[in-house]
Design a protein around this motif. Structure first.
Motif, PDB file in Angstrom:
ATOM      1  N   TYR A  89      45.542  -9.664 -76.582  1.00  7.74           N
ATOM      2  CA  TYR A  89      46.684 -10.514 -76.899  1.00  7.74           C
ATOM      3  C   TYR A  89      47.549 -10.767 -75.664  1.00  7.74           C
ATOM      4  O   TYR A  89      48.572 -11.431 -75.736  1.00  7.74           O
ATOM      5  N   ASP A  98      57.458 -12.449 -73.199  1.00 10.69           N
ATOM      6  CA  ASP A  98      56.895 -12.356 -74.543  1.00 10.69           C
ATOM      7  C   ASP A  98      55.882 -13.467 -74.770  1.00 10.69           C
ATOM      8  O   ASP A  98      55.613 -14.272 -73.871  1.00 10.69           O
ATOM      9  N   ASP A  99      55.314 -13.500 -75.963  1.00  9.95           N
ATOM     10  CA  ASP A  99      54.230 -14.451 -76.207  1.00  9.95           C
ATOM     11  C   ASP A  99      54.700 -15.889 -76.368  1.00  9.95           C
ATOM     12  O   ASP A  99      53.894 -16.808 -76.467  1.00  9.95           O
ATOM     13  N   ARG A 156      50.155  -7.238 -82.679  1.00 16.46           N
ATOM     14  CA  ARG A 156      50.813  -8.198 -81.799  1.00 16.46           C
ATOM     15  C   ARG A 156      51.593  -7.456 -80.725  1.00 16.46           C
ATOM     16  O   ARG A 156      52.263  -6.463 -80.994  1.00 16.46           O
ATOM     17  N   VAL A 175      46.765 -15.365 -77.547  1.00 15.27           N
ATOM     18  CA  VAL A 175      48.189 -15.552 -77.296  1.00 15.27           C
ATOM     19  C   VAL A 175      48.523 -17.032 -77.463  1.00 15.27           C
ATOM     20  O   VAL A 175      47.707 -17.900 -77.157  1.00 15.27           O
TER      21      VAL A 175
END
Length: 437
Positions: free
Chosen positions: A145, A108-109, A314, A394
């Motif tokens: 992203y 994940d980010d 996102r 990001v």
């Protein structure tokens, strides 16, 4: 579903342990042949390892989609490993540092920049320029992203955005108006104060420790959480944010400190809006169905307060390929299949968020029967029309530490241990160190 909106501090501290192991990762990655994509012999048996977090439902859907790939490519099988979110990144760091990284892994980010900066993730950019990894049906902002310093480090597997979830049943009971997208922050607090007085229940969870809310608030003022390789905010910005919610608490619009702490620590199924301790919670839109399972009340969801164009598409999570994988080309083909194949998309559904491929998304939407999921999809679609042209990059490495520290800093103010200005300055200084380390 996406991981909990407010990940517990314990889990984030576990993430720090994972990050501490990361300096070893570049060495492990370098052991792989970075130029070779692996065998292109369609008859040679290949076993790809793939690792993800999630529950049993996600595991079943993912395994079914992978089985569909094997059906089309009988020589390719999968070593599938999955676990709950808790401890996932500790395990991933251990596997990668030990030279036993999975060929494909979910990320994940919070950690994408950490892994990309140490060259653990394969640069997917060159694959997207041809037909190997087709992102032509993905929203460009969603693809962007997944980029770290211009390098595509992960393929987005689900779109999401911030959502303010509120208890419609409670509001109807007291003949109170519902909040609306476009309300200013001051209007939202005034509305929450009204709810508190009428329903004898805090109108809104205090989001002063919620990085999503802080980030959106900053973007509405032309700033951001990050700006290139630097912080995008000042200590004064943090102070103003803490002051805003100190005023809301003084007006009785938010819960007591202990309940605020509970909201900061709770998993998605125990957010205050579903446990009956506040009329709203601050989450991700795609978490609505999971929250609905925990309450009999009807829930609504809108954008965060202020100008909704500050919100963005996102990536709820990504799949990345290990740079040292001996079977890069096949791993890329698997990602392309999972992200773009219509049947695979229907199997995976919305479990990781709305499908990134817009054609697949449209087909999946037509098959959804769950009312809460339909509501989530509808709201996500409506909000997407309001997104501004510029989505943020990001997050920088150190983001997970900053998330946890914001909760700590905000609670120092909530409990009266520090004044907003002192806590704001301390948080700013901590954040500068976090992204530099």
């Amino acid at each position: 579903m996406d991981h909990p909106a407010r990940t517990s501090r314990r889990r984030l501290l576990g993430g720090f342990a994972a990050a501490a192991a990361l300096p070893l990762l570049g060495t492990a990655a370098a052991c792989g042949d970075d130029e070779s994509g692996g065998s292109t012999d369609s008859n040679k048996p290949v076993e790809l390892s793939i690792f993800w977090w999630g529950g049993e439902a996600r595991a079943k859907l993912t395994e079914d989609a992978l089985a569909l790939y094997t059906k089309a490519h009988p020589n390719v099988t999968f070593k599938k490993t999955w676990q709950a979110n808790q401890g996932y990144f500790d395990k991933l760091a251990t596997l990668t540092a030990g030279g036993d990284a999975p060929d494909i892994f979910q990320i994940d980010d919070n950690f994408l920049a950490e892994y990309a900066s140490r060259k653990v993730t394969l640069d997917l950019t060159e694959y997207t320029s041809g037909s190997k990894l087709d992102v032509s049906k993905f929203p460009p902002s969603l693809v962007n992203y997944g980029k770290v310093e211009g390098v595509l480090a992960g393929l987005p597997f689900g779109e999401n955005t911030q959502g303010l979830v509120y208890n419609k049943t409670l509001l109807a009971k007291y003949s109170l108006p519902e909040p609306t997208t476009g309300m200013s922050w001051e209007q939202h607090i005034a509305w929450a104060e009204q709810v508190s007085k009428a329903a004898k229940l805090p109108g809104t969870m205090d989001p002063s420790g919620n990085y999503m809310a802080f980030w959106v608030w900053l973007r509405q003022q032309g700033k951001g959480l990050y700006n290139g390789k630097e912080l995008g905010f000042t200590a004064d910005d943090v102070t103003r944010w803490f002051d805003l919610w100190a005023g809301a608490r003084a007006r009785g619009a938010t819960p007591t400190p202990d309940v605020i702490h509970e909201g900061n620590e709770s998993s998605i199924t125990k957010q205050l809006v579903v446990t009956g301790k506040a009329a709203t919670s601050w989450v991700w839109v795609n978490q609505m169905p999971e929250m609905k399972k925990s309450t009999k009340d009807e829930l609504g969801v809108i954008a965060f307060p202020g100008d909704p164009s500050a919100q963005w598409a996102r990536a709820s999570m990504y799949f990345s390929v290990f740079r040292g994988s001996p079977n890069k080309d096949i791993a890329i083909d698997v990602l392309n299949f999972l992200g773009n194949d219509m049947e695979a998309g229907k199997i995976l559904g919305t479990e990781r968020g709305l499908p990134s491929n817009l054609d697949v998304r449209k087909a999946v939407e037509q098959t959804v029967t769950d009312a809460a999921m339909k509501q989530s999809i509808t709201v996500q679609g409506e909000l997407a029309t309001k997104f501004g042209p510029q989505s943020p990059e990001v997050p920088l490495k150190g983001h997970s530490k900053i998330r946890a520290e914001l909760i700590k800093a905000s609670e120092n103010v909530v409990y009266g241990r520090q004044k907003p200005a002192d806590s704001g300055k301390a948080f700013f200084e901590f954040s500068k160190t976090a992204i530099a380390s």
